[in-house]
Design an enzyme around this catalytic site. Structure first.
Site: not given
Length: 206
Positions: A13, A88, A127, A139, A150
Site C-alpha cells: 500500500k 480500520r 528478507r 526492526r 498483524r
C-alpha cells in the site's frame, strides 16, 4: 480524487500510495501523522486527543474523525487524498462517511490489494535471511511471527471493510501479487473508471 487503500500488512500500500500522490497531486494522510500534527498544533481536537493519549487510552473514533475532518479542509488536500490507516473498522467507516457527507464530499473509490498471505510470509522470511546474512539490523517487528499477528488483526478488524464498501459500490479489487508497475497500472485503470462514474452521477444529480 478521494480514496482508501485496503490490504494486509506487506501488500504494498505504501509503495502504491507514493505513486498515486505523484500521479494525481493528492496527499497521503496517515492517522498517526495527523494525530501528532494536531497535538503539536494545539488545535481543540488535538488538545483533546493529547489528554486522552496522556491517560494511556485509545483515541475514540469521533476524535480521529474530527482530526481527519480538520486535515482534509487544508489547502493541500483540495485535489483529494488517500487515507492511510483509517478507517480500520466498519464503525469508523460509517463515521467517516457521515463526516464526508456533512462536507458535501464522498469517496471516489476504495482500492483493495488482494494478496496471498503465505507468499507475504515467505517474502518476510526471505528478507530476514538476506538481511541477517548481510549483517544488517532488523526492526523488532520485521519477522514472520510479528507479521502473522498483524495479519490476524487485519483479518478480524479491517478485512470486513471490503464487504462494507462492496455493498456501497465503491470497492475495486486489484491483484496485489503482480509486479509493482502492473499493480500501479491496474489502480490507475480502476480510478479512471471510478472518476468517470463520479462525473456521470454528478451530472445526473444536476
Amino acid at each position: 480524487m478521494r480514496l482508501i487503500l485496503l490490504g494486509p500488512p506487506g501488500a504494498g500500500k505504501g509503495t502504491q500510495a507514493q505513486h498515486l500522490v505523484k500521479s494525481y497531486a493528492i496527499v497521503q494522510l496517515s492517522t498517526g501523522d495527523m494525530l501528532r500534527a494536531a497535538v503539536k498544533a494545539g488545535t481543540p481536537v488535538g488538545l483533546k486527543a493529547k489528554d486522552i493519549m496522556a491517560r494511556g487510552d485509545l483515541v475514540p473514533d469521533e476524535v480521529v474523525v474530527a482530526i481527519v475532518a480538520d486535515r482534509i479542509s487544508e489547502p493541500d488536500a483540495a485535489n483529494g487524498f488517500i487515507l492511510d490507516g483509517f478507517p480500520r473498522t466498519v464503525p469508523q467507516a460509517e463515521a467517516l462517511e457521515r463526516m464526508l457527507a456533512e462536507k458535501g464530499l464522498a469517496l471516489d473509490a476504495v482500492v483493495e490489494l488482494k494478496v496471498d498471505e503465505k507468499a507475504l510470509l515467505h517474502r518476510v522470511e526471505t528478507r530476514v535471511r538476506e538481511m541477517t546474512a548481510r549483517g544488517e539490523a532488523l526492526r523488532a517487528d520485521d519477522n514472520a511471527d510479528a507479521l502473522k499477528t498483524r495479519l490476524e488483526a487485519y483479518r478480524s478488524q479491517t478485512a470486513p471493510l471490503a464487504a462494507y464498501y462492496q455493498g456501497k459500490g465503491k470497492l475495486r479489487t486489484i491483484d496485489g501479487m503482480a509486479p509493482i508497475a502492473d499493480v500501479g497500472k491496474a489502480i490507475d485503470a480502476v480510478l479512471k473508471t471510478a472518476a468517470g462514474e463520479s462525473r456521470s452521477t454528478s451530472a445526473a444529480v444536476r
